[in-house]
Design a protein around this motif. Structure first.
Motif, short mmCIF file in Angstrom:
data_model
loop_
_atom_site.label_atom_id
_atom_site.label_comp_id
_atom_site.label_asym_id
_atom_site.label_seq_id
_atom_site.Cartn_x
_atom_site.Cartn_y
_atom_site.Cartn_z
N GLU A 123 1.45 10.07 -6.48
CA GLU A 123 0.24 10.68 -6.95
C GLU A 123 -0.25 9.80 -8.17
O GLU A 123 0.48 9.79 -9.33
N ALA A 127 -7.18 5.29 -11.33
CA ALA A 127 -8.23 4.84 -10.25
C ALA A 127 -7.85 3.62 -9.84
O ALA A 127 -7.74 2.77 -10.71
N LEU A 130 -4.31 2.48 -5.81
CA LEU A 130 -3.84 2.74 -4.35
C LEU A 130 -3.42 1.33 -3.79
O LEU A 130 -2.31 1.28 -3.14
N GLU A 147 -3.01 8.02 3.26
CA GLU A 147 -3.61 8.37 1.95
C GLU A 147 -4.08 9.81 2.28
O GLU A 147 -4.58 10.21 3.55
N GLY A 149 -6.46 11.49 1.41
CA GLY A 149 -8.05 11.83 2.06
C GLY A 149 -8.36 11.12 3.37
O GLY A 149 -9.69 11.29 3.85
N ASP A 173 -6.25 11.72 -4.21
CA ASP A 173 -6.08 10.08 -3.95
C ASP A 173 -4.44 9.79 -3.76
O ASP A 173 -4.04 8.56 -4.13
#
Length: 364
Positions: A123, A127, A130, A147, A149, A173
Motif C-alpha cells: 500500500e 500517488a 504504482l 491493483e 481497483g 490504490d
C-alpha cells in the motif's frame, strides 16, 4: 547623444545577463526536479523488490511448514517479518520495512484445496508510485501483481479472503498478489510439494510398471491410464483417461473411459464411458457417456447418458438415463429415461409422458 547610446548598450547587456540567469535557474530547477523524480522512481522500484522478496519468503514458508492447523478455521492469517526470519524463509539482510512511502503485509491463505498459499499487499503513501512499485516487484521474481481497483484482474476472487486475513480492507490504490497466480512456475517440472492453485504440478503423469506382478490391496490408486492384463483389486482408484482390464474389483472407481471383461464394484462407479463384455454389478454408477454391458445389476442409483445391456438390466434403486437400450428391462425401483428401446420391459408402475409403442401389453 553618444552617452545615451552608451547607457542603452549597458542596459541591454544587463537584461541579457538577467535573462541568462533566469534560464540557467530554470534549467537547474528542471535538472534537480528530474533527478528527484528519478531518485523517487528508483526508491519505489527498490520498495517493490523488497515487497516481492517478502512474498517469496512467505511462499517458501508455506512450502516448508505445515499451516493446516492455523488454516483450519477457514480464514487466512498474516505473517510478520520476524516470524518469517524465525522460519528461516527470509534471506539474510532483507529489510523489515518496504520503504518510507509504502507499507506491506504478507500471509497465508487456503487455496481452496487445503494447500497453504502465500499472499502479499503493498500500500503506497504517495500517488503515482504504482508503476515503479509494480516494475520492481516483477523484476524481483513475481509473475504478476494486481491493483485493488482493477475488478477484471484474475486475482480479484482472492481479495475478500486477503481482507479477512488482515482483518481490514486494503487501500483502494494497493497492489496485491497471491502465489497461485503471482509465483513463477515451470509446467515441465514435477514439484515435490503441492503448489497452490496448481495441483497438476505435483502429479506424476508417467507409466507405472508393476513388473508383471499382481496389484492388490493398493488402497487409493490415481493415474491417467491403467492397463491390467490379469486381476486388479483396489480400495479406491481414480483414472483420468482409460482403464483396460481383464478383471477389476474395486470399492470405488472413477475413470474417463472403462473397458473390461468383468467388473464388480461394491460401492460407486463413475466413468465417462464404459464397455464391459461380461456382467456389471455395482451398488451405484454414474456414467456421463455410454454404459454398455452384457448384463447389468445395480442395487443403488444408476445415472448414465446411454445405457445398453445385451442381456438383462436389473435396477433396484432410483436411476436416470437419457437413452436406455436392453434385451430385457426389470425395474423394481424407479427409472427415468427420455427414450427406452427393449424387447421386454417389466415394472410394477410406469408413467409415460410421451408416446409408447408396444407389440403387446399385460396389465395396461
Amino acid at each position: 547623444m553618444r552617452p545615451l547610446r552608451r547607457y542603452r548598450r549597458g542596459a541591454g547587456a544587463l537584461v541579457a545577463v538577467l535573462l541568462l540567469a533566469a534560464l540557467a535557474g530554470a534549467a537547474l530547477a528542471a535538472h534537480y526536479t528530474a533527478r528527484d523524480e528519478a531518485r523517487g522512481r528508483a526508491l519505489d522500484r527498490e520498495t517493490g523488490r523488497t515487497f516481492a522478496a517478502w512474498v517469496l519468503a512467505a511462499h517458501r514458508a508455506s512450502q516448508e511448514r505445515d499451516f493446516a492447523a492455523r488454516l483450519a478455521g477457514g480464514t487466512g492469517f498474516a505473517l510478520t517479518p520476524a516470524e518469517l526470519r524465525a522460519f528461516g524463509a527470509a534471506p539474510p539482510g532483507l529489510p523489515g520495512r518496504s520503504g518510507k512511502d509504502a507499507a506491506f503485509a504478507v500471509g497465508i491463505l487456503d487455496d481452496g484445496a487445503g494447500v497453504g498459499m502465500a499472499f502479499g499487499v503493498l500500500e503506497p503513501d504517495r500517488a503515482g508510485a504504482l508503476p515503479a512499485l509494480r516494475e520492481g516487484a516483477l523484476d524481483a521474481g513475481l509473475a504478476a501483481v494486481a491493483e485493488a481497483g482493477d475488478a477484471a484482474a484474475p486475482m480479484t476472487v482472492r481479495l475478500p479472503a486477503i481482507e479477512r486475513a488482515l482483518g481490514r480492507p486494503v487501500a483502494a490504490d494497493a497492489l496485491y498478489v497471491t502465489a497461485d497466480a503471482g509465483i513463477r512456475y515451470r509446467d515441465d517440472t514435477l514439484y515435490r510439494r503441492p503448489q497452490p492453485g496448481r495441483p497438476w504440478l505435483n502429479r506424476m503423469e508417467t507409466g507405472l510398471d508393476a513388473g508383471g506382478r499382481d496389484l492388490a490391496d493398493a488402497g487409493a490408486v490415481t493415474a491417467l491410464s491403467a492397463t491390467v492384463s490379469g486381476d486388479a483389486a483396489a480400495g479406491g482408484a481414480t483414472v483420468d483417461a482409460d482403464v483396460d482390464a481383464a478383471r477389476l474389483d474395486a470399492r470405488s472407481l472413477e475413470a474417463g473411459e472403462l473397458d473390461a471383461a468383468g467388473l464388480a464394484v461394491s460401492a460407486e462407479l463413475l466413468v465417462g464411458s464404459a464397455r464391459v463384455a461380461g456382467a456389471v454389478r455395482t451398488r451405484s454408477a454414474a456414467v456421463s457417456g455410454r454404459l454398455q454391458a452384457a448384463a447389468l445389476r445395480a442395487s443403488g442409483r444408476l445415472t448414465a447418458g446411454t445405457l445398453a445391456a445385451a442381456g438383462t438390466a436389473t435396477i433396484t434403486g432410483a436411476s436416470s438415463v437419457r437413452s436406455l437400450e436392453g434385451e430385457t428391462l426389470a425395474v423394481t425401483g424407479r427409472l427415468r429415461a427420455r427414450r427406452i428401446a427393449a424387447t421386454g420391459a417389466y415394472g410394477p408402475r410406469a408413467r409415460v409422458s410421451g408416446a409408447m409403442t408396444v407389440t403387446r401389453c399385460d396389465g395396461c
